[in-house]
Design an enzyme around this catalytic site. Structure first.
Site, PDB file in Angstrom:
ATOM      1  N   GLN A  78       0.846  -1.199   0.000  1.00 53.37           N
ATOM      2  CA  GLN A  78       0.000   0.000   0.000  1.00 53.37           C
ATOM      3  C   GLN A  78       0.879   1.247   0.000  1.00 53.37           C
ATOM      4  O   GLN A  78       1.091   1.872   1.036  1.00 53.37           O
ATOM      5  CB  GLN A  78      -0.884  -0.038   1.253  1.00 53.37           C
ATOM      6  CG  GLN A  78      -1.866   1.069   1.376  1.00 53.37           C
ATOM      7  CD  GLN A  78      -3.111   0.805   0.572  1.00 53.37           C
ATOM      8  OE1 GLN A  78      -3.587  -0.311   0.506  1.00 53.37           O
ATOM      9  NE2 GLN A  78      -3.640   1.837  -0.024  1.00 53.37           N
ATOM     10  N   PHE A  79       1.386   1.638  -1.172  1.00 50.57           N
ATOM     11  CA  PHE A  79       2.275   2.799  -1.244  1.00 50.57           C
ATOM     12  C   PHE A  79       1.587   4.082  -0.797  1.00 50.57           C
ATOM     13  O   PHE A  79       2.236   5.019  -0.349  1.00 50.57           O
ATOM     14  CB  PHE A  79       2.862   2.955  -2.646  1.00 50.57           C
ATOM     15  CG  PHE A  79       1.942   3.583  -3.650  1.00 50.57           C
ATOM     16  CD1 PHE A  79       1.964   4.949  -3.861  1.00 50.57           C
ATOM     17  CD2 PHE A  79       1.050   2.808  -4.379  1.00 50.57           C
ATOM     18  CE1 PHE A  79       1.108   5.535  -4.791  1.00 50.57           C
ATOM     19  CE2 PHE A  79       0.198   3.383  -5.302  1.00 50.57           C
ATOM     20  CZ  PHE A  79       0.227   4.754  -5.510  1.00 50.57           C
ATOM     21  N   THR A  80       0.257   4.140  -0.866  1.00 51.17           N
ATOM     22  CA  THR A  80      -0.448   5.370  -0.510  1.00 51.17           C
ATOM     23  C   THR A  80      -0.362   5.698   0.982  1.00 51.17           C
ATOM     24  O   THR A  80      -0.726   6.808   1.384  1.00 51.17           O
ATOM     25  CB  THR A  80      -1.925   5.316  -0.948  1.00 51.17           C
ATOM     26  OG1 THR A  80      -2.571   4.219  -0.312  1.00 51.17           O
ATOM     27  CG2 THR A  80      -2.041   5.194  -2.462  1.00 51.17           C
TER      28      THR A  80
END
Length: 147
Positions: A78-80
């Site tokens: 989950q890069f966000t």
């Protein structure tokens, strides 16, 4: 490294409608990696998560770990989680690691969780995923390696 941990009942992740991972109960982990993270950061967070006592005992106190309740892990990249919203209306993801750095560390993180004795299911790194879960409690904890 930043992980949003959600204690969960049934949970699944789908890519293009196909289930890539699912659990009956345990932790859903949304995993963010920044460019300065190392294998030491990953190992620290995996060990911390494996040892957390977030499940109730007979007296209703959070006193039991995931292995004591036969729970599993659903790990989703989950890069966000490294989105910065301080300026403007569109988040900046400059603090999120590039895929060539993040993907090997995410796989290493999942292996470290397995070394802790946990069964790990996953999404697919970099894919658009649909994650569904029954948040139990709800219990949601943020675990970071730099804190």
């Amino acid at each position: 490294m930043r992980v949003v941990l959600q204690r969960s009942g049934p949970a699944a992740v789908r890519v293009n409608g196909e289930v890539t991972g699912q659990i009956d109960k345990g932790y859903v982990l949304l995993v963010g990696i920044t460019h300065t993270d190392t294998e030491q950061d990953v190992a620290y967070v995996a060990k911390k998560i494996a040892g957390l006592r977030l499940w109730e005992d007979e007296e209703g106190k959070m006193n039991r770990s995931i292995d004591e309740v036969d729970g599993d892990i659903l790990s989703v990249s989950q890069f966000t989680l490294y989105g910065d919203t301080k300026k403007g209306r569109r988040p900046s993801f400059i603090e999120a690691a590039r895929p060539e750095h993040a993907e090997p560390l995410w796989h290493y993180f999942n292996r470290k969780l397995e070394e802790e004795g946990l069964a790990v299911q996953t999404g697919i790194f970099g894919a658009m995923m649909d994650v569904e879960l029954v948040n139990d409690g709800p219990v949601t904890i943020i675990v970071e390696s730099k804190s």
